[in-house]
Motif scaffolding. Sequence first.
Motif, PDB file in Angstrom:
ATOM      1  N   ALA A 134      -2.382  -4.772 -11.431  1.00 20.60           N
ATOM      2  CA  ALA A 134      -1.460  -4.985 -10.309  1.00 20.60           C
ATOM      3  C   ALA A 134      -0.248  -5.777 -10.777  1.00 20.60           C
ATOM      4  O   ALA A 134      -0.090  -6.955 -10.441  1.00 20.60           O
ATOM      5  CB  ALA A 134      -2.168  -5.707  -9.167  1.00 20.60           C
ATOM      6  N   PRO A 135       0.632  -5.159 -11.571  1.00 24.80           N
ATOM      7  CA  PRO A 135       1.746  -5.898 -12.171  1.00 24.80           C
ATOM      8  C   PRO A 135       2.736  -6.493 -11.181  1.00 24.80           C
ATOM      9  O   PRO A 135       3.387  -7.494 -11.481  1.00 24.80           O
ATOM     10  CB  PRO A 135       2.435  -4.835 -13.049  1.00 24.80           C
ATOM     11  N   SER A 136       2.845  -5.889  -9.992  1.00 27.88           N
ATOM     12  CA  SER A 136       3.819  -6.397  -9.024  1.00 27.88           C
ATOM     13  C   SER A 136       3.225  -7.452  -8.083  1.00 27.88           C
ATOM     14  O   SER A 136       3.966  -8.132  -7.372  1.00 27.88           O
ATOM     15  CB  SER A 136       4.377  -5.241  -8.175  1.00 27.88           C
ATOM     16  N   LEU A 137       1.894  -7.589  -8.083  1.00 30.29           N
ATOM     17  CA  LEU A 137       1.253  -8.505  -7.139  1.00 30.29           C
ATOM     18  C   LEU A 137       1.464  -9.956  -7.537  1.00 30.29           C
ATOM     19  O   LEU A 137       1.769 -10.810  -6.702  1.00 30.29           O
ATOM     20  CB  LEU A 137      -0.240  -8.191  -7.043  1.00 30.29           C
ATOM     21  N   TYR A 138       1.289 -10.243  -8.803  1.00 34.21           N
ATOM     22  CA  TYR A 138       1.410 -11.625  -9.283  1.00 34.21           C
ATOM     23  C   TYR A 138       2.376 -11.682 -10.474  1.00 34.21           C
ATOM     24  O   TYR A 138       1.955 -11.760 -11.629  1.00 34.21           O
ATOM     25  CB  TYR A 138       0.048 -12.177  -9.700  1.00 34.21           C
ATOM     26  N   PRO A 139       3.683 -11.658 -10.224  1.00 33.05           N
ATOM     27  CA  PRO A 139       4.639 -11.782 -11.335  1.00 33.05           C
ATOM     28  C   PRO A 139       4.471 -13.086 -12.098  1.00 33.05           C
ATOM     29  O   PRO A 139       4.816 -13.173 -13.280  1.00 33.05           O
ATOM     30  CB  PRO A 139       6.003 -11.707 -10.638  1.00 33.05           C
ATOM     31  N   LYS A 140       3.886 -14.108 -11.435  1.00 28.65           N
ATOM     32  CA  LYS A 140       3.687 -15.401 -12.096  1.00 28.65           C
ATOM     33  C   LYS A 140       2.714 -15.268 -13.276  1.00 28.65           C
ATOM     34  O   LYS A 140       2.683 -16.145 -14.159  1.00 28.65           O
ATOM     35  CB  LYS A 140       3.143 -16.407 -11.082  1.00 28.65           C
ATOM     36  N   ALA A 141       1.943 -14.186 -13.314  1.00 27.70           N
ATOM     37  CA  ALA A 141       1.039 -13.968 -14.442  1.00 27.70           C
ATOM     38  C   ALA A 141       1.841 -13.850 -15.743  1.00 27.70           C
ATOM     39  O   ALA A 141       1.405 -14.328 -16.795  1.00 27.70           O
ATOM     40  CB  ALA A 141       0.198 -12.722 -14.223  1.00 27.70           C
ATOM     41  N   TYR A 142       3.009 -13.220 -15.674  1.00 32.78           N
ATOM     42  CA  TYR A 142       3.863 -13.108 -16.856  1.00 32.78           C
ATOM     43  C   TYR A 142       4.357 -14.490 -17.296  1.00 32.78           C
ATOM     44  O   TYR A 142       4.425 -14.787 -18.487  1.00 32.78           O
ATOM     45  CB  TYR A 142       5.061 -12.209 -16.560  1.00 32.78           C
ATOM     46  N   TYR A 143       4.705 -15.319 -16.323  1.00 34.78           N
ATOM     47  CA  TYR A 143       5.178 -16.674 -16.628  1.00 34.78           C
ATOM     48  C   TYR A 143       4.071 -17.487 -17.307  1.00 34.78           C
ATOM     49  O   TYR A 143       4.323 -18.214 -18.276  1.00 34.78           O
ATOM     50  CB  TYR A 143       5.623 -17.350 -15.323  1.00 34.78           C
ATOM     51  N   SER A 144       2.855 -17.346 -16.795  1.00 32.75           N
ATOM     52  CA  SER A 144       1.728 -18.075 -17.386  1.00 32.75           C
ATOM     53  C   SER A 144       1.429 -17.588 -18.796  1.00 32.75           C
ATOM     54  O   SER A 144       1.110 -18.391 -19.692  1.00 32.75           O
ATOM     55  CB  SER A 144       0.495 -17.923 -16.492  1.00 32.75           C
ATOM     56  N   LEU A 145       1.535 -16.279 -19.013  1.00 33.16           N
ATOM     57  CA  LEU A 145       1.339 -15.751 -20.370  1.00 33.16           C
ATOM     58  C   LEU A 145       2.410 -16.277 -21.326  1.00 33.16           C
ATOM     59  O   LEU A 145       2.137 -16.541 -22.501  1.00 33.16           O
ATOM     60  CB  LEU A 145       1.348 -14.224 -20.349  1.00 33.16           C
ATOM     61  N   ALA A 146       3.625 -16.443 -20.806  1.00 33.22           N
ATOM     62  CA  ALA A 146       4.703 -17.025 -21.624  1.00 33.22           C
ATOM     63  C   ALA A 146       4.332 -18.447 -22.050  1.00 33.22           C
ATOM     64  O   ALA A 146       4.569 -18.842 -23.201  1.00 33.22           O
ATOM     65  CB  ALA A 146       6.017 -17.024 -20.845  1.00 33.22           C
ATOM     66  N   ASN A 147       3.724 -19.206 -21.124  1.00 34.35           N
ATOM     67  CA  ASN A 147       3.290 -20.564 -21.452  1.00 34.35           C
ATOM     68  C   ASN A 147       2.203 -20.557 -22.528  1.00 34.35           C
ATOM     69  O   ASN A 147       2.208 -21.378 -23.460  1.00 34.35           O
ATOM     70  CB  ASN A 147       2.770 -21.276 -20.202  1.00 34.35           C
ATOM     71  N   ILE A 148       1.262 -19.619 -22.383  1.00 34.18           N
ATOM     72  CA  ILE A 148       0.181 -19.520 -23.367  1.00 34.18           C
ATOM     73  C   ILE A 148       0.753 -19.176 -24.747  1.00 34.18           C
ATOM     74  O   ILE A 148       0.366 -19.766 -25.768  1.00 34.18           O
ATOM     75  CB  ILE A 148      -0.861 -18.473 -22.924  1.00 34.18           C
ATOM     76  N   MET A 149       1.679 -18.232 -24.790  1.00 39.06           N
ATOM     77  CA  MET A 149       2.294 -17.847 -26.059  1.00 39.06           C
ATOM     78  C   MET A 149       3.070 -19.012 -26.681  1.00 39.06           C
ATOM     79  O   MET A 149       3.080 -19.194 -27.901  1.00 39.06           O
ATOM     80  CB  MET A 149       3.230 -16.649 -25.851  1.00 39.06           C
ATOM     81  N   SER A 150       3.694 -19.803 -25.837  1.00 37.96           N
ATOM     82  CA  SER A 150       4.428 -20.972 -26.330  1.00 37.96           C
ATOM     83  C   SER A 150       3.470 -21.982 -26.965  1.00 37.96           C
ATOM     84  O   SER A 150       3.751 -22.539 -28.036  1.00 37.96           O
ATOM     85  CB  SER A 150       5.207 -21.625 -25.184  1.00 37.96           C
TER      86      SER A 150
END
Length: 472
Positions: free
Chosen positions: A402-418
């Motif tokens: 559900a890519p459009s349901l929780y866009p914040k998931a992308y933000y959290s993945l960015a934090n994990i990658m950082s």
Amino acid sequence: MKIFKYFNVLFCLVIFLIFSLNTSFAISIPEEKKIAKKFMEMIQEREMILNDPIVSHMVTRVGNHILSFLPPGPFDYSFQVVDDDIFNAFASPGANIFVYRGLITALDSIDELAGIIGHEIAHAASRHVSESLDRSKYISIGSLAGMLAGAIIAGKSGGDAGAAVMQGTIALGQTAMLSFTRENETEADEKGIMFLKKSCFAPKGLLSGLMKIRAADYRGVEYIPDYVKTHPGTGKRIGHVETILSNYVPLSNKAECHDDFRFDMVKYRLLGLYAEIEPAFKQLTTQLSRNLSNSITADDSDSAAIHYGMGLIYARKFMGEKAILHLKKALSINIFDPMILLEMGRIYLFNGEPQKALNVLKGIERYPVMGIMARFHKANAYLELKDLSESKILFNEIISQAPSLYPKAYYSLANIMSIEKKTGESHYYLGVYYSKINNNKTAILHLNKALEKLKDEITIKKTKQLLDQLKK
């Protein structure tokens, strides 16, 4: 005036689209489908749809149950919830049915909601939308411009000035659609009742729903001309519906409601999560007090729903302990209720208690609608507990499903990658996140930085494709 603000915007934009295509012939089904596609794109661009899977699921289930008694038609119906407290519902081109959040919270039963949805389905099935819009050829360019101006002003000023412009332009003799619209409303009421008689819902729900619409009129909008309201002639319609239902006897083969639509829980979810905080808090406090004083006759399920709503309101007031207290009271009535457990998990996480969040979220993942929501909260809980591996797995599941349901998931993945020192991937996920929330400038900035650092060819290709789309 706010009660019809957004409908005017939507209605006028559709008229504009029809007018731009052809106003000398009745629109065909392919034309209406094209208009519906453009119309839905405009709605989505303005982010008017409520992004709540639980609420959307209930409304869609009600609509699909009623549709199961209709013969196949040329359109694929959709049911959307508009994020506004307006007491309204309408059918747009292509059998897209819109129900406002404020309508659901003003009703008292699933039968009332089904009655109004059945009425809108009848409009769509009868192609009233395309017929009434074809009548727009009788509106002059000046009046059409006035309607559009009124809609724009209404959207920026709270409605009063826009309504004045609209009333002035339409009152110049453009009443060709008025009689037609009233005839459509009568036909939609009759057909809607016919559908409801076969369904598992009580047809009298439409009658009581109309009475609530009339009550809203009496509170301050009755003087608004019928031609800028979505449901004109409510008083006369009530009399007509009463006549139709006066000798109503349920059919011997009438369907039974095997599903629990959870109307009360959804209603108080809407009040608790999305309504204006202080008025909703006052309303829920009054209802809870009334239930406590009438504890002998009070419905336990109703009390559970009110406690649920109170818990959600307290969370929005940053009073986490009181929020959990009310959710626990709700859970003591509705034991193991997944809707309550889902919000308890979210609020435990908000309170800085990720392990408690994980404990209450166990088992919810098996529910079709709430499963993805539970996984999102669990992913955040694992992130708080520094379990990056489990968190990453769950966030990637959410994005794939559900890519459009929780866009914040992308933000959290960015934090994990950082945290994992993967700078290129971090910028990539930030770019996707900002593109999802329509902040294209920031998205492009991060995607360009990602290209400077990325080494994986597949991710580089996806980054370039997204950049091309954003630049276009």
